[in-house]
Each structure stands twice: as C-alpha cells, then as structure tokens.
Design a protein around this motif. Structure first.
Motif, PDB file in Angstrom:
ATOM      1  N   SER A 530      11.015 -23.122  73.830  1.00 20.09           N
ATOM      2  CA  SER A 530       9.577 -23.229  73.215  1.00 20.09           C
ATOM      3  C   SER A 530       9.002 -21.695  73.260  1.00 20.09           C
ATOM      4  O   SER A 530       8.404 -21.555  71.913  1.00 20.09           O
ATOM      5  N   HIS A 531       9.417 -20.783  74.184  1.00 24.86           N
ATOM      6  CA  HIS A 531       9.155 -19.389  73.910  1.00 24.86           C
ATOM      7  C   HIS A 531       9.712 -18.690  72.761  1.00 24.86           C
ATOM      8  O   HIS A 531       9.221 -18.022  72.036  1.00 24.86           O
ATOM      9  N   VAL A 532      10.960 -19.194  72.509  1.00 23.37           N
ATOM     10  CA  VAL A 532      11.778 -18.501  71.412  1.00 23.37           C
ATOM     11  C   VAL A 532      11.114 -18.754  70.078  1.00 23.37           C
ATOM     12  O   VAL A 532      10.922 -18.341  69.275  1.00 23.37           O
ATOM     13  N   PHE A 533      10.985 -20.171  70.012  1.00 21.90           N
ATOM     14  CA  PHE A 533      10.038 -20.680  68.886  1.00 21.90           C
ATOM     15  C   PHE A 533       8.757 -20.096  68.530  1.00 21.90           C
ATOM     16  O   PHE A 533       8.612 -20.018  67.327  1.00 21.90           O
ATOM     17  N   GLU A 534       7.996 -19.950  69.555  1.00 25.14           N
ATOM     18  CA  GLU A 534       6.806 -19.014  69.103  1.00 25.14           C
ATOM     19  C   GLU A 534       6.820 -17.714  68.610  1.00 25.14           C
ATOM     20  O   GLU A 534       6.332 -17.368  67.793  1.00 25.14           O
ATOM     21  N   ALA A 535       8.168 -17.090  69.040  1.00 23.32           N
ATOM     22  CA  ALA A 535       8.365 -15.833  68.538  1.00 23.32           C
ATOM     23  C   ALA A 535       8.973 -15.851  67.257  1.00 23.32           C
ATOM     24  O   ALA A 535       8.650 -15.133  66.518  1.00 23.32           O
ATOM     25  N   LEU A 536       9.746 -16.809  66.843  1.00 19.51           N
ATOM     26  CA  LEU A 536      10.701 -17.152  65.804  1.00 19.51           C
ATOM     27  C   LEU A 536       9.255 -17.330  64.733  1.00 19.51           C
ATOM     28  O   LEU A 536       9.385 -16.964  63.476  1.00 19.51           O
ATOM     29  N   PHE A 537       8.360 -18.332  65.029  1.00 23.18           N
ATOM     30  CA  PHE A 537       7.199 -18.620  64.147  1.00 23.18           C
ATOM     31  C   PHE A 537       6.382 -17.335  63.716  1.00 23.18           C
ATOM     32  O   PHE A 537       5.939 -17.422  62.754  1.00 23.18           O
ATOM     33  N   SER A 538       6.039 -16.616  64.751  1.00 22.45           N
ATOM     34  CA  SER A 538       4.992 -15.637  64.382  1.00 22.45           C
ATOM     35  C   SER A 538       5.898 -14.498  63.429  1.00 22.45           C
ATOM     36  O   SER A 538       5.242 -13.621  62.823  1.00 22.45           O
ATOM     37  N   SER A 539       7.184 -14.532  63.465  1.00 18.60           N
ATOM     38  CA  SER A 539       7.974 -13.220  62.490  1.00 18.60           C
ATOM     39  C   SER A 539       8.298 -13.941  61.291  1.00 18.60           C
ATOM     40  O   SER A 539       8.767 -13.340  60.204  1.00 18.60           O
ATOM     41  N   ALA A 540       7.971 -15.310  61.085  1.00 17.76           N
ATOM     42  CA  ALA A 540       8.506 -16.002  59.801  1.00 17.76           C
ATOM     43  C   ALA A 540       7.231 -15.716  58.631  1.00 17.76           C
ATOM     44  O   ALA A 540       6.227 -15.521  58.960  1.00 17.76           O
ATOM     45  N   SER A 541       7.880 -15.897  57.547  1.00 17.86           N
ATOM     46  CA  SER A 541       6.917 -15.649  56.225  1.00 17.86           C
ATOM     47  C   SER A 541       6.252 -17.049  56.200  1.00 17.86           C
ATOM     48  O   SER A 541       6.403 -18.093  56.728  1.00 17.86           O
ATOM     49  N   ASN A 542       5.289 -17.026  55.114  1.00 16.83           N
ATOM     50  CA  ASN A 542       4.287 -18.231  54.919  1.00 16.83           C
ATOM     51  C   ASN A 542       5.362 -19.234  54.528  1.00 16.83           C
ATOM     52  O   ASN A 542       5.130 -20.385  54.833  1.00 16.83           O
ATOM     53  N   ARG A 543       6.503 -18.899  53.646  1.00 21.48           N
ATOM     54  CA  ARG A 543       7.129 -20.153  53.293  1.00 21.48           C
ATOM     55  C   ARG A 543       7.942 -20.837  54.229  1.00 21.48           C
ATOM     56  O   ARG A 543       8.196 -22.010  54.131  1.00 21.48           O
ATOM     57  N   LEU A 544       8.622 -19.751  55.076  1.00 20.40           N
ATOM     58  CA  LEU A 544       9.287 -20.441  56.306  1.00 20.40           C
ATOM     59  C   LEU A 544       8.308 -21.228  57.143  1.00 20.40           C
ATOM     60  O   LEU A 544       8.916 -22.168  57.830  1.00 20.40           O
ATOM     61  N   LYS A 545       7.276 -20.650  57.302  1.00 25.06           N
ATOM     62  CA  LYS A 545       6.257 -21.616  58.365  1.00 25.06           C
ATOM     63  C   LYS A 545       5.781 -22.946  57.752  1.00 25.06           C
ATOM     64  O   LYS A 545       5.668 -23.551  58.555  1.00 25.06           O
ATOM     65  N   LYS A 546       5.746 -22.800  56.594  1.00 25.85           N
ATOM     66  CA  LYS A 546       5.568 -24.378  55.914  1.00 25.85           C
ATOM     67  C   LYS A 546       6.603 -25.201  56.142  1.00 25.85           C
ATOM     68  O   LYS A 546       6.453 -26.389  56.480  1.00 25.85           O
ATOM     69  N   ASN A 547       7.807 -24.850  55.970  1.00 25.22           N
ATOM     70  CA  ASN A 547       9.212 -25.434  56.250  1.00 25.22           C
ATOM     71  C   ASN A 547       9.202 -25.766  57.633  1.00 25.22           C
ATOM     72  O   ASN A 547       9.600 -26.985  58.117  1.00 25.22           O
ATOM     73  N   LEU A 548       8.757 -24.903  58.762  1.00 30.05           N
ATOM     74  CA  LEU A 548       8.887 -25.270  60.034  1.00 30.05           C
ATOM     75  C   LEU A 548       7.941 -26.252  60.386  1.00 30.05           C
ATOM     76  O   LEU A 548       7.883 -27.038  61.478  1.00 30.05           O
ATOM     77  N   CYS A 549       6.780 -26.112  59.803  1.00 27.14           N
ATOM     78  CA  CYS A 549       5.821 -26.955  60.227  1.00 27.14           C
ATOM     79  C   CYS A 549       5.880 -28.447  59.670  1.00 27.14           C
ATOM     80  O   CYS A 549       5.615 -29.531  60.330  1.00 27.14           O
ATOM     81  N   GLN A 550       6.814 -28.689  58.525  1.00 25.80           N
ATOM     82  CA  GLN A 550       7.258 -30.041  58.260  1.00 25.80           C
ATOM     83  C   GLN A 550       8.343 -30.298  59.289  1.00 25.80           C
ATOM     84  O   GLN A 550       8.213 -31.771  59.257  1.00 25.80           O
ATOM     85  N   VAL A 551       9.232 -29.593  59.854  1.00 21.04           N
ATOM     86  CA  VAL A 551      10.071 -30.153  60.737  1.00 21.04           C
ATOM     87  C   VAL A 551       9.367 -30.796  62.194  1.00 21.04           C
ATOM     88  O   VAL A 551       9.620 -31.556  62.542  1.00 21.04           O
ATOM     89  N   LEU A 552       8.200 -29.794  62.425  1.00 18.90           N
ATOM     90  CA  LEU A 552       7.663 -30.101  63.639  1.00 18.90           C
ATOM     91  C   LEU A 552       6.699 -31.457  63.660  1.00 18.90           C
ATOM     92  O   LEU A 552       6.674 -32.269  64.015  1.00 18.90           O
ATOM     93  N   GLN A 553       6.148 -31.563  62.285  1.00 19.61           N
ATOM     94  CA  GLN A 553       5.332 -32.964  61.755  1.00 19.61           C
ATOM     95  C   GLN A 553       6.534 -34.025  61.903  1.00 19.61           C
ATOM     96  O   GLN A 553       5.832 -35.243  62.465  1.00 19.61           O
TER      97      GLN A 553
END
Length: 613
Positions: A530-553
C-alpha cells in the motif's frame, strides 16, 4: 500484618537475594525465589496489572485506593520476593509508572537501600530503571524538595558503587540509563529486544536544551560524570559493559560539559596510537590501530568520529586512517569505521580520496560481506557528486556475461543479482531449479530472493540516479517479480525510493508503472504494498492515474474496506476524483464574492457559461 522495621518488610536478604550475580543471567534461569509467591497472590498481581492497563481512572480516588491495596499486599508478601519474581516485578513497574507522588516516594525509599543489588539483577533491574526514569521526569515537572532529595540519594548510591555496577551487564545498563534520564536524552531502549515490557520508558521525556536542567540536577550530573571519568578509559573501551557506557558518556558530555568532553576525547584519541599486527592480511598491509579492530573499541571509536568537529575529523583521518583505508574496509569489524568516516565526510577532497581508493574494491567488499562500505560510498557520491558511471563498476562484480544467449535477460539479471547479492552463476542455478515442477507436478512460482543489504544497495543507486543500465531490467521483470518487489518488507523500500527519487527521469517511472498496472491489485492491500502504491500514484502522469483509478474501482469492494487498502482508496482514488469538484466550487465561490463587491452584474452571464456556449 505489621513489621517492626524496614528490613522485615523487605524480607530476609539472605533468603531472597542471590549469593552471586552473573552478568549473562537470563530471566529463564532466575533464582528459586520465583517460586516463593503463591499462585493466588500471583493471580492477584496479574489482575492488578490488567486493571491498570485497561482502566482509564477518571476519579483519582479509585486509583489511590487501588495503590493503597497494592502496597498493603506488597508489605505482606515482602518486597524482595516481588522484585525478584518476573511477573511480580512487571506489575510493580506498572504501579511505579502511574502512582501518586507520595506513594512513589514511599516506594523509592524502600528501593534505595538495595539499589545496587537491584541494578545487578536480571528482573529487579527493570523496576529500578523505570523508577529512575519516572523520578527525573517528576523532578523536571515538579521541583519539590522531597523528590530532589530522593534523586540525590539514589544517584549518590550509584556513584559510590560504580566499579561493582560496571562488572555486571545489567548494572552497566542501569548506569547508562541514569546518564540519559539526567539530561532528558531520548535513545533506543536496548532491553525492548528482549521482549520485556518496559512500562516507564514508553513515554520517554525529552529536554531539547540541556541548559534548561535545574541547578540540583546539574550538580548531580556533574558529580556522576566526574566519578565515571575516574575509571580507566583504556580498560573500559575493550569491555562489553564499559564500551557502551563510554559511548553514551561521549554523546552526553558533548551536549552538556565541554571541558569533560574534551578530556575524554583526548584519552580515546591516545588509544589510537596502539597498533596490532596479528590479523588476516597483516603481512600485506602492516599494523593497524588496535581500537579499530576490536569489536567493543570500534563502537567507541564510531561515537568519537560522530561527535568530532570537521577539523578534528580531518586530523584523525590524515593521522590514523589515510594510509589504512583499504585494509580497514576489508576487515570484518573495522569496516564500520570506514562507513562512519564516509557518512561524516567534512569536505569534497576527503570524500573524493576515499571513494577513489574504494572503487576498485567493490567486488572484494561484496565478497567479504562488507556491503555497508559500498552503500556508504554510493551515498557519499550522492552528497558530493564525486563520480559518474558507478553502476557499471558495481554491475561488473556480478559476472553477468554479454553473449547473445543471455543478452535478452541480461538487464533483468542486474536487478535480481543486486537484490539477492548473488553472482550470475548462483542465480542461474536457482532459475534452472525453479523450472523443474514440484512433486505434485505443479509449476514453481518465479520467485525473487531479496535481502535487506541488497535493497539498501539498490536504494543507493536509485538516489544517485544511476538508472541507465537498470531501466530495461526493471521494466522487463515478470509479473511475479513485480509483485514480490512491491510486497516484500525489504525490497518495497527500494521501490519507494525509485518513485520518490528526484534524479530518476519521469519517463522511466511511467514506463515501469505501465508494466505494473496489470498486477497492482495483488499488492495494494498488503502493509508494504500500500505504501509503494501511494508513491507510485504520486509519480504517475494524469493518463496513468486514470488507468490506476479504473483498476481500483473494479476492486472497490475489496480495497475500500481493507485495513491497508482503505488508505490507498482515501489518499489516491478519492483525492484524485474529488479534485475537479473542488475547482468548480472555488469558481462559484469567487463569482459569488465578485457579485457581492459589485464587480459582476447579476444579469450578466457568468464566464463559465460563456466558455461553454
């Protein structure tokens, strides 16, 4: 039941006190007095402990009543029997940590005549240490004459018996703790490693400025340190009980008394002149400082280097360590001295000299299990920008061939070899073994073996930004390897450093995130993942953040209500999706404020509607 004198209350010292105290005595091998407490009495004490642990006393009268009942039971059973009992002494610690001032002083006066014997005992020493911590904490908050008098008596008793306490491991630890609490200095409690419940030291007070110590405690501290300085430093630095005490004394005198600190520092520096020529490699390198080669002496020497000024550090390096960097780095004990020198390098010149000497030794250092020196070199290069292309020097140590057969997997081998600290030949054997099916016929998982030192080494490379040779290997790892990297308690720190490092280009981070998206649901609900994912999410671009949010949803029902996944859901998914709504609210609020100040007419169309039309 009444007693004629205090000795009766404590019980017979001959019957309950061990005749000979052994420094290495453990709680499992304590004396026969543990069996003196009846079962019913022991159950009563454990009940008291449960009540004190789980109850929040809003009415202080209830707490005082419980303390009075406990003290009556202590008088009836004899205090020594409780102190030398493992469970009984633990309950007594709890009472000392929370009791009122009058009861605390009463217990202190009972402990005082036997303070030295208690300090040298494996269970009773915990009670005395908790008492010392609470005593000085009360003195700082309430300078009553009764408490100050009790403090002077206790520390005078310890001062008069310093030689006896230094002969015992428990006694020497009590001396160190006494020094620490006098100046309010917070340090790690070594006894917690023994799984002992250290009640009074959980809420350790801290005095930011030693000048705030009152005059009485200053006088006590001065007498205490003066008495300790009379002991032979040359003998103490080589003993298991004396070396930690001298190290603590160095750190505390550095903050409180410059004169005594300089005197102690000179005595330790003189010991560096003594050399030793009986060690592995002495024929090649000659004699080295004896203090650096000794396991206890090197501990003291590290403390000396940490508190030395830049000028003093340069002088010590030029006089004793400049021509002995290589043999000291390869020595199993003295290599910690080189690590301390690298961590505290005062200037670029010294850092460049040491690093250039150690660059060719990377393979030997890894083979001799001195990986800490390599990590210190990389961190030193990061601070002073000493050299570039260090990753190639390091990767050559793992003997990865450059032929066409291995070229496809060569970059993946870099990551695997660094994290496991194993050469290519060893890793290849493990891979071949993993291809064989298990006894049940199922295929083995493609596992990656990472260790703590390997993770620290990779973190140092990521901080440097030396990623060119590692980029392809990191982004071509299998799914099992990615999950292991993010989920393992050691390698997860390396991945956090990868995403947080300012020296690694964003393109490389985004490339790895794209590779990891299919498997993020496998580690997002773990404590480390969970800590790694938060660091990963903060360094991602907006396009990648949308993809990550879709997986979380898609995994909302699992992640949202998980103990660790809920933090990811709150800090990543909700914050990212609520951001546009907040902007819209802010624009509306601004428009309302402008209307109130007559800047915008009510009949005029808002700018937001104009843009849409």
């Amino acid at each position: 039941m009444t007693y004629n004198n205090e000795e009766e209350c404590w019980g017979s010292a001959a019957s309950h006190m061990p005749q000979q105290v052994h420094p290495t005595k453990t709680p499992s091998s304590s004396d026969s007095s543990q069996n003196d407490l009846p079962k019913s009495v022991l159950e009563y004490y454990l009940h008291i402990e449960t009540v004190l642990t789980t109850t929040d006393f809003e009415n202080k009268e209830h707490q005082l009543l419980l303390e009075e009942k406990f003290l009556e039971q202590v008088k009836e059973d004899g205090a020594l029997r409780i102190l030398y009992h493992w469970d009984g002494s633990r309950v007594l610690e709890r009472v000392i940590a929370i009791c009122c001032e009058d009861n605390f002083c009463y217990l202190g006066n009972l402990l005082l005549p036997h303070a030295v014997e208690l300090a040298c005992h494996n269970t009773a020493s915990h009670v005395l240490e908790t008492f010392l911590t609470r005593l000085i904490s009360l003195v700082y908050s309430n300078e009553s004459s009764k408490l100050l008098e009790l403090a002077e008596k206790v520390f005078r008793k310890l001062c008069l018996n310093v030689p006896r306490l230094l002969e015992n491991s428990h006694g020497s630890y009590t001396l160190r703790l006494a020094l620490q609490v006098l100046v309010g200095h917070q340090v790690e409690d070594e006894k917690k490693t023994k799984k002992r419940w250290c009640i009074g030291r959980d809420n350790f007070f801290h005095v930011s400025d030693p000048k705030n110590i009152n005059s009485c405690l200053k006088r006590i501290l001065h007498k205490f340190t003066k008495r300790l300085m009379k002991e032979s430093v040359a003998e103490l630095v080589y003993t298991m009980q004396g070396a930690p005490l001298i190290s603590v004394l160095l750190l505390l005198l550095h903050r409180t008394e410059n004169k005594s600190f300089n005197a102690l520092k000179e005595e330790i520096s003189k010991l560096l002149s003594a050399t030793e020529d009986e060690y592995r490699g002495s024929e090649k390198y000659g004699p080295l400082p004896k203090l650096a080669l000794n396991s206890q002496g090197s501990y003291v020497l590290q403390s000396l280097l940490k508190v030395s000024t830049k000028t003093e550090l340069e002088f010590l390096y030029e006089k004793y360590f400049n021509k002995a960097t290589i043999p000291l780095a390869l020595h199993p004990i003295a290599n910690y001295i080189i690590q301390t020198l690298l961590d505290n390098c005062p200037n670029v010149t010294m850092a460049t000299t040491m690093c250039n000497e150690l660059f060719p030794l990377f393979e030997d250092l890894l083979a001799e299990s001195a990986t800490g020196v390599v990590i210190a070199v990389l961190n030193c290069c990061h601070r002073y920008a000493v050299a570039k292309e260090i990753s190639k020097l390091l990767l050559d140590c793992f003997h990865i061939p450059e032929d066409k057969k291995v070229f496809t997997f060569r970059f993946s081998f870099y990551i695997i070899c660094i994290l496991s600290l194993k050469t290519y030949e060893v890793v290849q054997e493990q891979i071949e073994y993993s291809k064989k099916p298990t006894q049940s016929g199922k295929p083995r998982r493609d596992r990656l073996e990472g260790c703590l030192t390997g993770s620290l080494l990779l973190q140092a490379l990521f901080k440097l930004g030396e990623i060119e040779l590692l980029e392809d290997g990191l982004c071509s790892l299998s799914e099992d390897h990615i999950v292991y990297l993010c989920d393992n308690k050691h390698t997860s720190h390396a991945m956090q450093t990868f995403f947080n490092s300012a020296n690694i280009p964003d393109d490389v981070k985004h490339r790895f995130i794209q590779t990891a998206i299919p498997v993020i649901d496998k580690f997002v609900t773990s404590p480390t993942g969970s800590h790694v994912f938060e660091a990963l999410f903060s360094s991602a671009s907006n396009r990648l953040k949308k993809n990550l949010c879709q997986v979380l949803q898609l995994k909302e029902s699992v992640i949202k209500f998980d103990k660790y996944g809920c933090h990811v859901w709150k800090n990543c998914y909700q914050k990212y999706n609520e951001q546009p709504v907040e902007k819209k609210k802010n624009k509306r609020k601004k428009l309302t404020d402008d209307r109130k100040s007559n800047k915008v007419s009510r009949r005029s169309k808002p700018e937001l509607i104009k843009d849409k039309t």
